[in-house]
Design a protein around this motif. Structure first.
Motif, short mmCIF file in Angstrom:
data_model
loop_
_atom_site.label_atom_id
_atom_site.label_comp_id
_atom_site.label_asym_id
_atom_site.label_seq_id
_atom_site.Cartn_x
_atom_site.Cartn_y
_atom_site.Cartn_z
N GLU A 130 0.81 -1.21 0.00
CA GLU A 130 0.00 0.00 0.00
C GLU A 130 0.85 1.26 0.00
O GLU A 130 0.39 2.31 -0.36
N LYS B 203 -5.88 10.74 0.42
CA LYS B 203 -4.44 10.56 0.74
C LYS B 203 -3.66 10.16 -0.51
O LYS B 203 -2.57 10.66 -0.76
N ASN C 231 -3.25 2.60 -6.55
CA ASN C 231 -3.61 2.54 -5.13
C ASN C 231 -5.08 2.15 -4.98
O ASN C 231 -5.95 2.69 -5.65
N ALA D 202 -8.24 2.10 -2.59
CA ALA D 202 -8.71 2.87 -1.41
C ALA D 202 -9.64 2.09 -0.49
O ALA D 202 -10.11 2.64 0.51
N ASN E 105 -8.91 7.46 2.17
CA ASN E 105 -7.77 6.81 1.52
C ASN E 105 -7.54 7.37 0.12
O ASN E 105 -6.40 7.52 -0.33
N SER F 177 -6.05 6.14 -8.56
CA SER F 177 -6.69 5.82 -7.30
C SER F 177 -7.99 5.08 -7.58
O SER F 177 -8.97 5.67 -8.04
#
Ligand code: GYE
Length: 351
Positions: A40, A103, A92, A94, A100, A61
């Motif tokens: 992660e 971020k 990534n 989330a 998340n 994301s």
């Protein structure tokens, strides 16, 4: 003099000692952090390799991995933005949490990626972080679900599906089906399994179906409950609804994963469903697994939602690279499947 040199030694060794401790402890803490958080933290790596190879760096994301549709959407982006095609993709997941995603986007900004691609879990709450991306001069491409922002210039383009139209298609199919069965004047009891509240797919499908339902005084929506687009949650919710609404005629399930969960609950409860059954099943997505059930008549109709959006994302990026203008909205094509046409499509289905 002696005292003085002792003090100097203490200072020197004191510092050296502190340095040694720091040198040992910091890597241990760092490795521990890596082991604990695993991949992660990929999002924080510097894409040095991309500089060497002159690749276009894209931070993606993804909102989560809640459904078969999502797996196909992720794969589609990963297959389009490959190294061979000239991209360095930072991915990534989330896990269905907006925090998340925020971020991840901030991390993409601090890494100065060339583009940010993201599938927002819900529509609201993106103004601040997207403003930060805009201030950093990084174009944002929204995919799948939509964002609800004050200023549309906070994203460059959106590529997704018309979920409101999908909801309407479900409603129109039910109208025709009831007419064919000569049940158009009967009282029809409907329950709805909703997706993530506040997500485009939930908002659009609810609205679209609601618009058609409002034209029929004999259609009664007994209850709409979210099962967050997941099979497990849907099974639980459906168990409870089956106990409370034995008069249920129609299940509207806003994605295939929830439909699978609901079907398990109906089977357990000995309730018949699908063609010739007591509960008519209407689903969304039309993934391969669900189309098998459509073919068998266990799902009456599946309104397609197309996850194959990666190629369009790549096309938009290429146009931006070539300083060409891009459209603000791209909507992918979709179909609707019943027993009549499901089998024919299964052969060519990629997800
Ligand atoms: O229908 C569902 C997924 O946003 C269109 O999200 C997407 C929806 C899709 O979890 O399966």
């Amino acid at each position: 003099m002696k005292k003085g040199s002792e003090t100097v030694k203490r200072i020197i060794f004191g510092h050296v000692g502190a340095c040694i401790i720091l040198l040992c402890v910091v890597p241990i803490l760092f490795i521990g952090h890596q082991l604990f958080w695993g991949f992660e933290i990929k999002v924080d790596q510097t894409p040095a390799e991309s500089l060497e190879e002159d690749l276009i760096v894209v931070g993606f994301s993804q909102l989560g991995s809640e459904s078969g549709w999502r797996t196909a959407h992720t794969a589609s982006i990963q297959q389009a933005l490959t190294k061979d095609a000239g991209y360095f993709l930072i991915f990534n997941n989330a896990r269905q949490m907006q925090d998340n995603q925020i971020k991840a986007i901030r991390s993409f900004i601090s890494q100065r990626v060339d583009y940010i691609v993201f599938a927002p879990v819900i529509e609201d709450g993106w103004d601040t972080v997207l403003q930060e991306a805009k201030d950093a001069g990084i174009p944002v491409i929204v995919t799948d679900r939509m964002v609800n922002v004050q200023d549309d210039s906070l994203y460059t383009a959106w590529i997704g599906t018309d979920t409101r139209e999908e909801g309407k298609r479900a409603g129109r199919w039910l109208e025709t089906y009831l007419e064919q069965k000569q049940r158009q004047t009967e009282e029809i009891n409907i329950v709805v399994l909703k997706g993530t509240i506040g997500s485009t797919a939930e908002i659009g499908r609810t609205k679209g179906f609601g618009e058609i339902a409002a034209q029929h005084g004999n259609w009664h929506i007994l209850e709409s409950v979210t099962a967050e687009f997941t099979a497990n949650k849907a099974k639980e919710v459906m168990r409870s609804m089956l106990r409370r609404y034995p008069e249920m005629d129609v299940l509207i399930s806003q994605n295939d994963d929830m439909t699978m969960g609901a079907i398990e609950a109906m089977q357990e409860a000995g309730v018949s469903y699908g063609e010739g059954g007591d509960v008519t099943v209407i689903s969304f997505d039309a993934t391969r697994d669900a189309l098998e059930l459509v073919k068998e008549g266990r799902i009456n109709v599946d309104v397609e939602c197309n996850p194959v959006q990666g190629a369009y994302v790549a096309e938009i990026i290429q146009k931006l690279e070539d300083k060409e203008l891009v459209e603000k909205r791209y909507v992918v094509e979709e179909n609707i499947f019943t027993r009549e046409n499901a089998a024919a499509d299964l052969g060519k289905r990629t997800y």
